[in-house]
Design an enzyme around this catalytic site. Structure first.
Site: not given
Length: 418
Positions: A162, A264, A300
């Site tokens: 990721r 992220k 989210e």
């Protein structure tokens, strides 16, 4: 009184500072909170590895720390290898530990060999890319201590993958999967005594990738730093595993199509602080965001993925660029399917949310957090009778039992360090 010892030889554990980034510790007199950072002694009884060769040894005096040596306290008792702090009161906050790991990359795009350094402050150029243009990413994962005294990591290669995906979006070089996982392993083992006792929490691991090189015009930084530090933690929400109360935000938005909501990057989190602060001032635990186009589809929570349960079917918003592909989210989907649940990844409307039988969040920090109530435009909907829902409880138990080594890892997700 905890006994500690220092490594022989040169006591300066810092690398030579560069123009862009240098690690610098405050002295104990100027930073009393770092009084626990004495280097632990070396025990050869544990079959754990800090490095695979003498060149991996800690900078500043240890020239041949081999694969069967670990950092631990000097007694043979397992409990004496655990830091002497109040494990029942650690909460989710920073606790300075012993070591961090640093690796750098220059203009050639190749990362140099990383090294463990004493945990402490870092020094950045005022023109560092991360400070001026937000060129930075981070990851989060955990290590657990088992009842037998082993230490387990949970799917570290997924975090590495990721980070590499995020780095590509942010025009940054990134460590390869092997470099990332090795850095995490070394950092955890160097801070082994900070892994909480079984059932008392976990060791939170924070890998950072940042543009540390100086840059004035808008451009990728000329130098990058990969850093890993750790902190023992308890529950993320003050409610613990008790149900949390969320408010649906329909004015502020966390991410937009084509933006960076799916990686992220550090900027994603500063953007939610305003709405989160307002919500917490009103007594809510956190904020649930809607999509910015239709303002009716769930996205989210500030730092968690959301799941909705109706008639034994579990639904969660699909990953389409504005939602972070959570590793716990991914794991819960697989666990749920293995337990016989039907799981759908699709657009989930706020109306479905309000009519759900059960709602829960997932994330590295929270693992699985049941939702007790949702408030949307002054309408409050509660779930269950104030307790943990059956589905969330089952999935939480299955996943945490695997993470903590209490059940057999049929998924092959855990990595045993020692």
């Amino acid at each position: 009184m905890e006994r500690t010892a220092v490594f022989p030889g040169n006591q300066n554990y810092l690398l030579c500072p560069s123009r862009a980034v240098a690690t610098r510790l405050h002295s104990l007199s100027s930073a009393p909170s770092l009084r626990s950072l004495h280097p632990p002694s070396i025990s050869l009884k544990q079959r754990c590895s800090l490095s695979s060769s003498s060149s991996d040894a800690i900078h500043g005096g240890v020239s041949s720390l081999r694969c069967d040596a670990v950092l631990s306290n000097s007694t043979s008792s397992e409990m004496s290898e655990v830091a002497d702090i109040d494990w029942d009161s650690i909460g989710f906050g920073i606790q300075p530990t012993d070591y961090m790991y640093i690796m750098k990359c220059g203009r050639d795009g190749n990362f140099s060999k990383g090294e463990l350094q004493r945990f402490g402050n870092i020094e950045l150029s005022p023109s560092a890319g991360v400070l001026n243009y937000g060129q930075g990413l981070f990851e989060g994962l955990k290590a657990y201590r088992t009842q037998e005294g082993s230490i387990l990591l949970f799917r570290p290669e997924e975090n590495a993958i990721r980070m590499r995906m995020g780095a590509e979006r942010m025009c940054m070089p990134a460590p390869n999967v092997e470099q990332f996982v090795e850095a995490v392993k070394k950092t955890v083992l160097a801070n082994k005594r900070w892994v909480p006792p079984p059932g008392k929490g976990s060791l939170y691991i924070r890998p950072l990738l940042m543009g540390s090189g100086a840059v004035l015009g808008l451009a990728p930084a000329p130098e990058y730093t990969f850093l890993v530090y750790v902190s023992p933690v308890g529950n993320y929400f003050k409610e613990g595993v008790a149900p949390i109360n969320l408010i649906v935000e329909h004015e502020f938005h966390r991410a937009t199509p084509g933006g960076t909501g799916g990686v992220k990057t550090i900027g994603n989190y500063a953007a939610v602080l305003k709405a989160q602060s307002i919500a917490k001032a009103k007594g809510y635990s956190d904020v649930l965001y809607l999509d910015c186009v239709h303002k009716r589809y769930l996205e989210e929570v500030s730092s968690c993925n959301i799941f909705v349960v109706k008639d034994n079917v579990i639904c969660t918003p699909e990953i389409k660029g504005t939602i972070l592909p959570g590793i716990t989210r991914k794991s819960i989907i697989d666990v749920a399917r293995s337990q016989g649940f039907q799981v759908e990844e699709r657009g989930v409307t706020v109306d479905e949310l309000l009519e759900a039988d059960e709602v829960f969040c997932t994330g590295t920090a929270v693992v699985v957090s049941p939702v007790g109530s949702i408030t949307y435009k002054d309408k409050r909907v509660t779930y269950g009778e104030g307790g943990v829902g059956a589905v969330a409880n089952k999935l939480y138990t299955v996943l945490t039992s695997l993470q903590m080594g209490l059940s057999e890892d049929n998924m092959n997700w855990t990595v045993q360090l020692c």
